[in-house]
Scaffold this motif. Structure first.
Motif, PDB file in Angstrom:
ATOM      1  N   LYS A   1      28.726  54.312  -1.061  1.00 28.40           N
ATOM      2  CA  LYS A   1      27.380  53.763  -0.907  1.00 28.40           C
ATOM      3  C   LYS A   1      27.202  53.273   0.528  1.00 28.40           C
ATOM      4  O   LYS A   1      28.047  52.557   1.065  1.00 28.40           O
ATOM      5  N   SER A   2      26.102  53.628   1.157  1.00 32.56           N
ATOM      6  CA  SER A   2      25.825  53.236   2.531  1.00 32.56           C
ATOM      7  C   SER A   2      25.500  51.742   2.619  1.00 32.56           C
ATOM      8  O   SER A   2      24.903  51.164   1.699  1.00 32.56           O
ATOM      9  N   LYS A   3      25.864  51.123   3.721  1.00 28.49           N
ATOM     10  CA  LYS A   3      25.492  49.723   3.950  1.00 28.49           C
ATOM     11  C   LYS A   3      23.973  49.583   4.005  1.00 28.49           C
ATOM     12  O   LYS A   3      23.427  48.534   3.672  1.00 28.49           O
ATOM     13  N   LEU A   4      23.307  50.651   4.431  1.00 25.49           N
ATOM     14  CA  LEU A   4      21.851  50.631   4.489  1.00 25.49           C
ATOM     15  C   LEU A   4      21.250  50.473   3.091  1.00 25.49           C
ATOM     16  O   LEU A   4      20.144  49.959   2.938  1.00 25.49           O
ATOM     17  N   GLN A   5      21.999  50.907   2.069  1.00 31.31           N
ATOM     18  CA  GLN A   5      21.527  50.787   0.695  1.00 31.31           C
ATOM     19  C   GLN A   5      21.294  49.323   0.313  1.00 31.31           C
ATOM     20  O   GLN A   5      20.343  48.989  -0.395  1.00 31.31           O
ATOM     21  N   GLU A   6      22.166  48.438   0.802  1.00 31.38           N
ATOM     22  CA  GLU A   6      22.035  47.019   0.479  1.00 31.38           C
ATOM     23  C   GLU A   6      20.709  46.472   0.997  1.00 31.38           C
ATOM     24  O   GLU A   6      20.028  45.703   0.319  1.00 31.38           O
ATOM     25  N   SER A   7      20.348  46.877   2.212  1.00 33.19           N
ATOM     26  CA  SER A   7      19.085  46.440   2.799  1.00 33.19           C
ATOM     27  C   SER A   7      17.894  46.955   1.984  1.00 33.19           C
ATOM     28  O   SER A   7      16.929  46.239   1.724  1.00 33.19           O
ATOM     29  N   ILE A   8      17.980  48.219   1.555  1.00 26.48           N
ATOM     30  CA  ILE A   8      16.911  48.825   0.751  1.00 26.48           C
ATOM     31  C   ILE A   8      16.775  48.095  -0.580  1.00 26.48           C
ATOM     32  O   ILE A   8      15.669  47.798  -1.034  1.00 26.48           O
ATOM     33  N   ASP A   9      17.914  47.773  -1.204  1.00 28.17           N
ATOM     34  CA  ASP A   9      17.889  47.073  -2.490  1.00 28.17           C
ATOM     35  C   ASP A   9      17.285  45.685  -2.354  1.00 28.17           C
ATOM     36  O   ASP A   9      16.541  45.228  -3.234  1.00 28.17           O
ATOM     37  N   ARG A  10      17.599  44.989  -1.253  1.00 21.61           N
ATOM     38  CA  ARG A  10      17.020  43.657  -1.036  1.00 21.61           C
ATOM     39  C   ARG A  10      15.496  43.741  -0.904  1.00 21.61           C
ATOM     40  O   ARG A  10      14.760  42.927  -1.431  1.00 21.61           O
ATOM     41  N   GLU A  11      15.043  44.778  -0.189  1.00 17.55           N
ATOM     42  CA  GLU A  11      13.602  44.964  -0.017  1.00 17.55           C
ATOM     43  C   GLU A  11      12.917  45.258  -1.360  1.00 17.55           C
ATOM     44  O   GLU A  11      11.816  44.792  -1.631  1.00 17.55           O
ATOM     45  N   LYS A  12      13.583  46.039  -2.199  1.00 19.02           N
ATOM     46  CA  LYS A  12      13.039  46.335  -3.533  1.00 19.02           C
ATOM     47  C   LYS A  12      12.836  45.048  -4.325  1.00 19.02           C
ATOM     48  O   LYS A  12      11.807  44.838  -4.958  1.00 19.02           O
ATOM     49  N   ARG A  13      13.873  44.186  -4.303  1.00 20.68           N
ATOM     50  CA  ARG A  13      13.790  42.939  -5.064  1.00 20.68           C
ATOM     51  C   ARG A  13      12.684  42.049  -4.515  1.00 20.68           C
ATOM     52  O   ARG A  13      11.955  41.407  -5.271  1.00 20.68           O
ATOM     53  N   ARG A  14      12.556  42.016  -3.173  1.00 18.02           N
ATOM     54  CA  ARG A  14      11.514  41.197  -2.547  1.00 18.02           C
ATOM     55  C   ARG A  14      10.126  41.713  -2.924  1.00 18.02           C
ATOM     56  O   ARG A  14       9.223  40.952  -3.258  1.00 18.02           O
ATOM     57  N   ASP A  15       9.954  43.049  -2.857  1.00 20.84           N
ATOM     58  CA  ASP A  15       8.664  43.646  -3.230  1.00 20.84           C
ATOM     59  C   ASP A  15       8.332  43.378  -4.695  1.00 20.84           C
ATOM     60  O   ASP A  15       7.181  43.162  -5.059  1.00 20.84           O
ATOM     61  N   SER A  16       9.368  43.416  -5.544  1.00 17.83           N
ATOM     62  CA  SER A  16       9.158  43.173  -6.976  1.00 17.83           C
ATOM     63  C   SER A  16       8.673  41.755  -7.208  1.00 17.83           C
ATOM     64  O   SER A  16       7.786  41.509  -8.024  1.00 17.83           O
TER      65      SER A  16
END
Length: 382
Positions: free
Chosen positions: A363-378
């Motif tokens: 899993k890319s480290k960039l994935q963590e950033s994307i997941d955080r953004e998803k949670r924030r948007d949610s």
């Protein structure tokens, strides 16, 4: 040695050129002439990603009689994914010959398969369980079989298919050729060969390195609507590499979008004439452009040093294509990086490719950033 010297027909050579194959791999150089000219059975050892499927698919296309309705070749594979991949590869190589290919496997309604078999099929590619099911139902007859091919024999034995293979083999005529391909050659595979082959030629290839050891491999799960924004994060660093797309249209659209955003990108695909392709490649080699957006044609023929990055903008169709793609980087002792985009729901397919190719895709480290953004948007929505 070129494909033209292997004894293939002009029809098949035309299909090879359309696929973008440049020179035969070691396994293709050894198997194709032996398949076409000889009568001996064949046992081939070759790693995934070395063109193994084409080594038997190309000569098989040449020897199949398109005017006969009966099944002339049966190809057994350990998984439904591989059955589909092998069938698709044969279809892409048949050229103008009207060869009918059917993949049969479990987990799919059997009715459509039965209807297709009744219409007449030349080549059946399937998993042992479903093939045996058709035989017992009387919907698949193998008494006209001329070629019996086992693909990834070592995996089939590991998965416990030996009894099914024996049962299927008993339904075939004595006078046929048997071909067996395996990434490894344990005693069980050789024992199988001795039992079912009269006189066989053993071909081992070791010079085709499947995956460069210096390639760092990662994946990012992203919805299609956000792929461009995620791609921009990757490109904003020092990037000199290839972005692989599935279709020619996709390469053109993506290259145009990137150029409009200010990136130095150009498309490379099969619609371009040879002169245009050569010019684009030369600009890429000389670093006048640093992003090449390409179809899989480029994976077969590009030989550019110092490619640092590979991005699979879409998940490759199979493990062999994955290896061809990422093999453009990590050469001559230099490190490379390969990043694969997957859509939600494609994780299992990614892991299948990983297991067949015998690689580690993290899993890319960039994935963590994307997941955080998803949670924030949610949280914002609610």
């Amino acid at each position: 040695m070129s494909f033209e010297k292997l004894g293939l027909s002009e029809n098949t050579l035309g299909a090879v050129r359309r696929k973008g194959f440049s020179e035969p791999t070691d396994i293709q150089r050894e198997v194709i002439p032996l398949f076409l000219k000889g009568n001996a059975d064949i046992v081939g050892q070759s790693q995934t990603g070395t063109g193994k499927t084409a080594s038997f698919a190309l000569p098989l296309v040449d020897v199949i009689n398109e005017y006969e309705r009966e099944v002339q070749a049966i190809i057994l594979t350990p998984t439904r994914e591989l059955a589909l991949q092998v069938a698709d590869e044969i279809k892409s190589l048949r050229g103008k010959k009207r060869i009918r290919v059917l993949s049969v496997y479990g987990g799919q309604p059997i009715g459509p398969q039965i209807r297709t078999l009744r219409k007449g099929v030349h080549i059946v590619v399937g998993t042992p369980g479903r093939v045996l099911d058709h035989i017992r139902r009387g919907t698949l007859r193998l008494d006209g079989i001329q070629y019996f091919i086992l693909d990834e024999a070592d995996r089939m034995l590991d998965m416990g298919f030996i009894d099914d293979i024996r049962a299927i083999f008993r339904e075939t005529p004595r006078n046929k050729r048997v071909l067996m391909f395996s990434a490894t050659m344990p005693r069980e595979v050789l024992r199988l060969a001795k039992r079912y082959m009269e006189k066989y030629e053993l071909i081992r290839t070791s010079s085709d390195e499947p995956v460069p050891g210096l390639v760092e491999q990662e994946y990012i799960e992203v919805v299609p609507a956000r792929k461009i924004s995620v791609l921009k994060r990757i490109l904003d660093g020092e990037f000199h590499g290839i972005i692989f797309c599935q279709t020619k249209r996709e390469t053109r659209i993506l290259a145009e979008k990137l150029a409009h955003m200010g990136y130095n990108a150009e498309a490379l695909n099969g619609d371009m004439n040879q002169r245009s392709r050569e010019r684009t490649l030369m600009r890429f080699k000389r670093r006048k452009i640093n992003i090449l957006v390409a179809t899989d044609v480029a994976a077969r023929g590009i030989d550019v040093q110092d490619i640092a990055h590979i991005v699979n903008y879409s998940l490759p169709q199979n493990a062999e294509m994955y290896i061809h793609r990422i093999g453009r980087t990590g050469r001559a002792g230099k490190k490379g990086k390969a990043i694969t985009f997957i859509k939600p729901g494609e994780y299992r397919r990614l892991r299948y490719i990983e297991s067949v190719a015998k690689v580690s895709i993290k899993k890319s480290k960039l994935q963590e950033s994307i997941d955080r953004e998803k949670r924030r948007d949610s949280r914002k929505r609610y």
